[in-house]
Write a protein that holds these residues in place. Structure first.
Motif, PDB file in Angstrom:
ATOM      1  N   SER A  73      34.579  40.609  31.619  1.00 58.65           N
ATOM      2  CA  SER A  73      35.887  40.202  32.141  1.00 58.65           C
ATOM      3  C   SER A  73      36.989  41.170  31.728  1.00 58.65           C
TER       4      SER A  73
ATOM      5  N   ASP B 147      38.909  41.180  29.272  1.00 61.84           N
ATOM      6  CA  ASP B 147      40.140  40.474  28.920  1.00 61.84           C
ATOM      7  C   ASP B 147      40.549  40.630  27.463  1.00 61.84           C
TER       8      ASP B 147
ATOM      9  N   TYR C 257      43.633  41.920  25.662  1.00 59.23           N
ATOM     10  CA  TYR C 257      44.168  43.167  26.194  1.00 59.23           C
ATOM     11  C   TYR C 257      45.400  42.846  27.032  1.00 59.23           C
ATOM     12  N   ASP C 258      46.352  43.770  27.051  1.00 53.16           N
ATOM     13  CA  ASP C 258      47.472  43.557  27.962  1.00 53.16           C
ATOM     14  C   ASP C 258      46.983  43.765  29.393  1.00 53.16           C
ATOM     15  N   ASN C 259      47.751  43.264  30.331  1.00 52.22           N
ATOM     16  CA  ASN C 259      47.329  43.263  31.728  1.00 52.22           C
ATOM     17  C   ASN C 259      47.051  44.670  32.257  1.00 52.22           C
ATOM     18  N   ALA C 260      47.866  45.630  31.843  1.00 56.59           N
ATOM     19  CA  ALA C 260      47.691  47.003  32.338  1.00 56.59           C
ATOM     20  C   ALA C 260      46.346  47.582  31.897  1.00 56.59           C
TER      21      ALA C 260
ATOM     22  N   GLN D 246      43.664  45.841  30.976  1.00 50.44           N
ATOM     23  CA  GLN D 246      42.600  45.099  31.635  1.00 50.44           C
ATOM     24  C   GLN D 246      42.359  45.627  33.053  1.00 50.44           C
ATOM     25  N   GLN D 247      43.434  45.873  33.789  1.00 55.09           N
ATOM     26  CA  GLN D 247      43.276  46.369  35.151  1.00 55.09           C
ATOM     27  C   GLN D 247      42.659  47.759  35.176  1.00 55.09           C
TER      28      GLN D 247
ATOM     29  N   ASP E 266      37.921  34.233  38.031  1.00 49.35           N
ATOM     30  CA  ASP E 266      39.062  34.959  37.462  1.00 49.35           C
ATOM     31  C   ASP E 266      39.726  35.856  38.501  1.00 49.35           C
TER      32      ASP E 266
ATOM     33  N   LYS F 239      43.641  35.619  39.752  1.00 49.56           N
ATOM     34  CA  LYS F 239      44.537  36.774  39.681  1.00 49.56           C
ATOM     35  C   LYS F 239      45.112  37.108  41.058  1.00 49.56           C
TER      36      LYS F 239
ATOM     37  N   ASN G  68      48.190  34.920  40.331  1.00 57.20           N
ATOM     38  CA  ASN G  68      48.652  35.844  39.300  1.00 57.20           C
ATOM     39  C   ASN G  68      48.539  35.223  37.900  1.00 57.20           C
TER      40      ASN G  68
ATOM     41  N   ALA H 207      45.433  34.526  34.695  1.00 53.32           N
ATOM     42  CA  ALA H 207      44.196  35.159  34.245  1.00 53.32           C
ATOM     43  C   ALA H 207      42.957  34.337  34.582  1.00 53.32           C
TER      44      ALA H 207
END
Length: 363
Positions: free
Chosen positions: A15, A17, A39-42, A44-45, A191, A195, A199, A201
């Motif tokens: 994931s 995450d 992890y921060d969203n950036a 993770q992406q 998930d 998202k 928006n 998690a």
């Protein structure tokens, strides 16, 4: 000289995450502490998209993640007042970017450079567990059956189910030749839907799915796909059930009926697990299911699994091991065994030709 008794384990699942760190004693085995660092969203992406990166970007991410592991290790030791001098070894699985056991050249890739962690801890770090298994003709996954056998191999037969991005099971117990395999999606599709449309998690506790109406006919149709009929040993890349899969098979859903979408994905996840158990786990071993991983907190999913399998379902917390700590604890134990030149491998689960010692040691 004081004997070093503490072993650390590091795990970041499909994931992407966050990073879970666990501290154990290996003899006797006991979990001392664990913590998850989101992890921060950036980040993770970037990790989710890394399979598309060019070599310079992927190489940079490999080093960035290695540095982050060392930084989080420093926070972890401080939080639990663990002295670096007491650490014998650390085990880190790394972040899976691609897993292709069925490719013309079977391969797998986990990133996070271990040298930074070894330098910070001033202790050996064992990483790259999957490669040796694949060199021996195995799938490189799942690796958890070894740990499950270690914990439950002398007890009554049971199914250990891990719900990360992908679902996988181990079958262990007295009279069982331990085996296991990947079943299908776990959290990955749910998930992605959360998202994409909300928006957020994930669907906390499966509360949104509980309010929706599942498309049972669609679930039945999806269960006819090849992977669910494929004989073990078998394992999956997380992207098998990724964004493209969601868009292809669930295009009729939108934000307006998101609860129905999540209900359908939740049921699909449970039904895929049940289908694999029905096909590939002998009835005499179908006694109970013990669940770990992030999906263990999804109450709707656990309810669906119980209904689909007609088996008792409980979480590993009821056996004394927090569901979130299990995989990190497993890699801690596997690292300790590797350092001491002891087998840390279950070839019956992966298809490898013989038992071995998995992992690469960075001093």
């Amino acid at each position: 000289m004081k004997s070093k008794k503490i072993v650390l384990g590091f795990m970041s699942g499909t994931s992407c995450d966050g990073l879970t760190i666990c501290a154990i004693t290996a003899v006797p085995f006991r979990v001392i502490a664990f913590k998850n660092y989101p992890y921060d969203n950036a980040l993770q992406q970037r990790l989710l998209q890394a399979v598309t990166f060019r070599v310079p970007e992927l190489s940079a991410l490999h080093f960035e993640l290695g540095k982050l592991y060392a930084q989080k290790a420093k926070l972890f030791l401080k939080s639990f007042r663990i002295n670096k001098a007491d650490i014998a070894v650390a085990g880190m699985h790394g972040q899976t970017i691609y897993h292709g056991p069925q490719d013309s050249v079977p391969n797998t890739l986990q990133i996070a450079e271990p040298s930074f962690l070894a330098d910070f801890l001033q202790a050996p770090v064992v990483s790259n567990f999957r490669e040796k298994d694949m060199a021996l003709g195995g799938q490189g996954a799942p690796l958890m059956p070894f740990f499950d056998e270690f914990l439950f191999g002398k007890k009554d037969p049971k199914i250990l189910l891990n719900l990360g991005g992908i679902s996988n099971i181990s079958v262990v117990g007295k009279g069982v030749k331990t085996f296991g395999f990947d079943c299908g999606p776990a959290n990955t599709l749910m998930d992605l839907a959360c998202k994409k449309f909300l928006n957020i998690a994930f669907d906390k506790n499966g509360s949104l799915a509980a309010r929706g109406q599942a498309d049972i006919s669609l679930v039945k149709k999806l269960l006819t796909q090849k992977y669910f009929r494929q004989q073990p040993p078998k394992s999956l890349d997380k992207n098998h059930f990724g964004s493209a899969y969601l868009e292809r098979y669930f295009a009729s859903f939108s934000e307006k009926n998101i609860a129905d979408l999540l209900a359908t994905l939740n049921l699909f996840t449970a039904a895929a697990i049940a289908e694999n158990i029905r096909r590939f786990v002998p009835a005499r071993y179908q006694k109970e299911i013990i669940v770990s991983g992030g999906g263990a907190a999804n109450k709707t999913l656990l309810k669906n699994i119980a209904l689909q399998t007609a088996l008792p379902v409980k979480t590993s917390a009821q056996t004394g091991l927090d569901p979130q700590a299990k995989e990190a604890a497993a890699f801690a134990l596997m690292a300790w065994l590797a350092l001491n030149k002891k087998t840390n491998h279950c070839p019956a689960a992966t298809g490898a030709k013989n038992k071995s010692i998995l992992g690469r040691i960075t001093l």
